[in-house]
Every structure is written in C-alpha cells, then in structure tokens.
Design a protein around this motif. Structure first.
Motif, short mmCIF file in Angstrom:
data_model
loop_
_atom_site.label_atom_id
_atom_site.label_comp_id
_atom_site.label_asym_id
_atom_site.label_seq_id
_atom_site.Cartn_x
_atom_site.Cartn_y
_atom_site.Cartn_z
N LYS A 32 0.52 -1.51 -0.02
CA LYS A 32 0.10 -0.11 -0.15
C LYS A 32 0.70 0.92 0.17
CE LYS A 32 -3.88 2.46 2.19
NZ LYS A 32 -5.05 2.23 3.52
N TYR A 33 2.07 1.12 0.43
CA TYR A 33 3.01 2.90 1.03
C TYR A 33 4.25 2.71 0.31
CZ TYR A 33 -0.86 3.54 4.27
OH TYR A 33 -2.03 4.39 4.94
N LEU A 34 4.75 1.16 0.22
CA LEU A 34 5.94 1.40 -0.11
C LEU A 34 6.95 0.86 -1.53
CD1 LEU A 34 7.66 0.22 2.99
CD2 LEU A 34 6.48 2.71 2.74
N THR A 35 6.30 0.08 -1.70
CA THR A 35 7.09 -0.29 -3.07
C THR A 35 6.13 0.16 -4.43
OG1 THR A 35 5.02 -1.82 -3.41
CG2 THR A 35 7.01 -2.78 -2.45
N HIS A 36 7.68 -0.12 -5.33
CA HIS A 36 6.83 0.41 -6.89
C HIS A 36 6.95 2.33 -5.98
CE1 HIS A 36 7.86 -3.32 -8.42
NE2 HIS A 36 6.81 -3.85 -7.91
N ASP A 37 7.90 3.15 -5.60
CA ASP A 37 7.29 4.06 -5.89
C ASP A 37 8.43 4.81 -4.74
OD1 ASP A 37 6.49 6.36 -5.24
OD2 ASP A 37 4.78 6.04 -3.36
N ASN A 38 9.98 5.76 -6.16
CA ASN A 38 10.25 6.36 -5.75
C ASN A 38 10.09 7.32 -5.08
OD1 ASN A 38 11.75 4.06 -6.81
ND2 ASN A 38 11.82 5.12 -8.89
N TYR A 39 8.59 8.22 -5.11
CA TYR A 39 8.80 9.72 -4.97
C TYR A 39 8.31 9.72 -3.46
CZ TYR A 39 11.17 9.36 -9.04
OH TYR A 39 12.14 9.32 -10.36
N GLY A 40 7.68 9.06 -3.02
CA GLY A 40 6.79 8.62 -1.90
C GLY A 40 5.13 8.93 -1.92
N LYS A 41 4.20 8.82 -3.37
CA LYS A 41 3.78 9.42 -3.46
C LYS A 41 2.69 8.36 -2.93
CE LYS A 41 4.81 10.70 -8.52
NZ LYS A 41 4.61 10.38 -9.76
N LYS A 42 2.56 7.39 -2.97
CA LYS A 42 2.08 6.32 -1.63
C LYS A 42 1.38 6.53 -0.45
CE LYS A 42 2.57 1.74 -4.20
NZ LYS A 42 3.05 0.29 -4.38
N LEU A 43 2.48 7.18 0.10
CA LEU A 43 3.12 7.71 1.54
C LEU A 43 1.95 9.43 1.40
CD1 LEU A 43 6.20 6.69 2.78
CD2 LEU A 43 3.93 5.86 4.35
N GLY A 44 1.55 9.93 0.86
CA GLY A 44 1.20 10.87 0.70
C GLY A 44 1.85 11.73 1.02
N VAL A 45 4.00 12.27 0.50
CA VAL A 45 4.62 12.86 1.00
C VAL A 45 5.28 13.15 -0.15
CG1 VAL A 45 5.26 12.27 3.48
CG2 VAL A 45 6.33 11.30 0.95
N ASN A 46 4.90 13.06 -1.15
CA ASN A 46 6.10 13.81 -2.36
C ASN A 46 5.80 15.37 -3.05
OD1 ASN A 46 2.85 12.55 -3.23
ND2 ASN A 46 3.35 13.99 -4.71
N TYR A 47 6.87 15.69 -3.02
CA TYR A 47 6.96 17.14 -3.54
C TYR A 47 8.53 17.19 -4.23
CZ TYR A 47 8.33 22.10 -2.57
OH TYR A 47 7.91 23.17 -2.09
N HIS A 48 8.24 18.66 -5.25
CA HIS A 48 8.91 18.76 -6.16
C HIS A 48 9.33 20.24 -5.91
CE1 HIS A 48 10.11 19.48 -10.10
NE2 HIS A 48 10.63 20.25 -10.35
#
Length: 460
Positions: free
Chosen positions: A297-313
């Motif tokens: 749900k939160y970690l795999t195949h996600d290099n940018y923290g999108k699943k955790l809701g912490v992605n930022y650019h």
C-alpha cells in the motif's frame, strides 16, 4: 608563478595509478562499529585504509595526524587560515556479480574497476596528488592546505564528528572531491527513516533484502515454511513477469531469492529494487500480513513517496525521493530502512515524518529517524564558487557550465565554506554503489589537474 598544471600531473600519471590500485585493494567496507576497539572503531579494513593513506603522506614529507582511528589528516603549511578538503576511504558493500574482482583494481579498456574507484578513493588520491604537486613545486601559499580523511562516510559520519570534536577549526574555503563536475552548490536533506513493528507470521521464517539504505537493493530473499501450493504460483508469476528469481525446497523449507539492479540511493529510479520484487512474489503466493500489506500500500514501486502522500517537487532542487533500501523480518520483528531525500521548502520533522506515521499506524508500524543530514545550500555566485568554476571551464572547455543541485550527500555538510567538486563528469557513465564500479583513467587524471590548479587558486 607560472605553472603548467596539466604537465605536472601527467608527469606523475603512473604514480597516481599505482597508488590508487594499492588503496583499492584494501577492503574497507564497514564491518561493525565499536568505540571500545582502540584504533579501529570501524573495523580492521577501514583502519588499514586510513593507516595506508597517512603513511603515504608521511613518506612524502607532510604532517599527518591519526585521530583515534576515527579519521586523520594530511597537512601542508603553517598559516593560520587554511583551505580544506575531505575525502573518504570507506566504501559501501561490493554486492554481487562483478565482471572483475571488486578489490582487484584491474584496468581494462582505460578503466580501473573496483569498489571505491570513483566513490571515493580515486578522488581522494586525486586531491592528495594536487596537494603533493604544490609541495613538490615549492609553491608559496598564503594558507595551509589540509586533506581530512574520513572512514565512516557511507554509514553515519561518526568519523568526522569525532575529528571536528578534536580539531574544531573551520577552513576559509575548500572543496569535497566526492560528487560531480562542474560543481555542487546544493544538496538535498537526507534521512535514514526506520519503520518497525512486531507480529508473528508462522508461514515466514525470514525475509531479508539490501545491504545499506543508501543503495538500491540488488537482492532479496524469503525463507518460508513449506507449502505445496507455492511452487506453481511462483513459477507462473516469475515467468509472466520475467523476473530473475530462484525457488529452492529443502528440509521442509522454501528459499526464494530474487535479483535486482543496484544504484545509488539518491537515484532510486536508476535501479531495480529487489525488495519490491520480493513483495510482489509474496503477494502472488497469497501471503498477507501487516508487513506485506504495508509494503504494497505504501512503499513498493514508488521512488517519490506518492503512496505515503509525502511527494514534493522543487523547481530548483527536484523531487523528494524514497529508496526502500533494507528489509529484515525474523518471523517476529520487522525492520525497514528508507533512505528519504528532500529538496528545499520541505520541513521533514514537521511535515514528512508525522505524515508517514499517520499512514503506517494502520498496520501497527512506527517510524523514527535514525540519521538526518540537513539540506545544504551555498550561493552559486560566491567568489569561491566562481574561482572553482573558472578552473573547471579552463580545463574542459565547457564554457557554458553551471553549478548543480544534487540528491546525494557529501562531506560538504561537515564543515563550513566548502562545496562538492567533481570528480564525475556528467557526460560519462557512473557505477557508484553498483556492481562494476570504475573510474576512467583519463577522467581521474583530468580531475587531478583541476584539483591542483583549484587548490593553487584558493591557497596562493
């Protein structure tokens, strides 16, 4: 004083290569940290590398200091003000499946292969020769020059913390030979974020993957209690997804091992995360528990923290990145190491960590921070940066070059008034933290030329 820096470095080319080969042959992977182990708190290999480098400096007539086996320095001159450099002699684990021996320092097609050739023994030797050349030429300098040697850069920076507790002085300028050319003026903040939980799953004996959080893991394995349904489910999933994975049955246990592709933890998109792939297999085997559900749900195949809701650019410094670097589960206690790197305008302690904890509590996990390096930002228009950029442009003809922002972390954060500067040229491949790490001999020599003139410009 007129100096032909290129000529002086080329005169010593064979010597530079020979010394680097000797240093590469020392396996300086961290074994254990033990402050009670006098003279070798980071293990015998790291001690050997530090001793070797200090012995080289002493042989060449420099003042050398070993600071309790944690770090050391090689120094030239007596002035109060000094120009500083820091190199590191420790390396990340070699990993698997090298074409040439990881500690062989073999040269093939103009490249020297070995763990540490580019990160960071090669650049440290280049910086050392820059200092040595100025000494041998008898150049009059207005400042001391000091090359500090760390042996715990890849694991926690305990080496430089101890060093600066004993030698707290700050340089007026300097550079860290452990990044990219043309020059690094900003580095993302870096955290080792640890996720922990305890639960029992009687189907699982062990899950394990990764060596260090700052490497994309190239292996992961599961040891499971035998179940007759697993073989068919495994074979079908692996074939359909073209995975490099093995399935072994022995002593009423099943061992599953999957291979990925390693990369530097600051660039997880360049690797293939074996831990991600292992969780995909466990899902195909219909193994569900708090750990597998959390990962999916939160970690795999996600290099940018999108699943955790912490992605930022950030327009200047790029994306927040998350590397799922290490996994450990013994049937009772689960441990995950994330290497999370964030750009400008992100408050990790206020915004990111609480958000992670709010999400993962669903599966009874708790996140804490084991190591945090604050973001680094220097004025790209400063006098020091302009001096270094001018030397770089002179020796590369890259006249339009601009200083860079990176996701990597260097010892530029360890002391003020310095920036990261080379040795990697951006138009060349890099295999740091990967199998088959190498440095192109021509680039090693070019970096030495740039470092020599840069030291002269900063210290003359």
């Amino acid at each position: 004083m007129s100096i032909d820096f290129e000529k002086e470095v080329l005169k010593r080319k064979d010597e530079i290569i020979k010394d680097l080969q000797e240093l590469i042959k020392i396996n300086s992977e961290l074994t254990t940290f033990d402050p009670s182990r006098v003279g070798a708190p980071f293990g015998e290999g790291n001690k050997e590398a530090l001793d070797w480098m200090l012995a080289l400096g002493k042989k060449d007539g420099f003042k050398t200091v070993n600071v309790d086996g944690y770090a050391g320095h090689i120094e030239y001159g007596d002035a109060k003000e000094f120009v500083g450099m820091i190199g590191h002699l420790d390396v990340v684990p070699a990993g698997n499946d090298w074409t040439y021996p990881a500690y062989g320092a073999e040269i093939h097609d103009g490249k020297m292969y070995g763990r540490g050739t580019e990160d960071d023994k090669g650049p440290t030797i280049a910086a050392y020769y820059a200092l040595k050349i100025l000494k041998e030429l008898g150049v009059k300098l207005s400042k001391r020059v000091k090359l500090i040697l760390g042996i715990d850069e890849e694991s926690g920076w305990r080496c430089v913390r101890h060093y600066f507790s004993k030698y707290p002085e700050s340089p007026v300028s300097g550079f860290i030979p452990d990044a990219d050319f043309p020059l690094i003026y900003a580095e993302k903040g870096i955290t080792r974020t640890v996720l922990k939980s305890s639960f029992i799953d009687e189907r699982i004996i062990k899950l394990e993957g990764g060596f260090r959080d700052n490497m994309v893991p190239d292996f992961a394995e599961a040891v499971l209690v035998y179940n007759a349904s697993y073989q068919q489910l495994f074979d079908k999933y692996v074939k359909e997804n073209n995975l490099d994975a093995t399935f072994k049955e022995e002593n009423n246990q099943i061992n599953i091992r999957v291979k990925g592709i390693s990369a530097h933890g600051s660039l997880p998109e360049l690797g293939k995360n074996a831990i991600d792939l292992l969780f995909d297999i466990l899902k195909a085997l219909k193994i569900e528990n708090n750990l597998t559900l959390l990962a999916d749900k939160y970690l795999t195949h996600d290099n940018y923290g999108k699943k955790l809701g912490v992605n930022y650019h950030d327009e200047e410094m790029g994306d927040l990145t998350v590397n799922f670097g290490v996994l450990k589960y013994d049937g009772k206690d689960a441990l995950i190491y994330l290497n999370l790197r964030y750009p400008n305008n992100v408050n990790y302690d206020k915004d990111v960590l609480p958000k992670i904890n709010n999400e993962i509590k669903e599966f009874n996990f708790v996140a804490t921070v084991e190591h945090h390096q604050q973001l680094l930002y220097k004025d790209p228009n400063s006098e020091m940066i302009q001096k270094l950029m001018n030397v770089y442009k002179k020796h590369t003809n890259d006249v339009d070059a601009k200083p860079l922002s990176i996701g990597g972390g260097t010892f530029a954060r360890a002391m003020p008034n310095v920036v990261a500067f080379g040795p990697h040229f951006l138009d060349k491949p890099s295999y740091i933290h990967q199998k088959n790490e190498f440095i192109i001999i021509e680039d090693l020599i070019k970096a030495t030329i740039i470092y020599t003139e840069s030291l002269y410009e900063l210290a003359k």
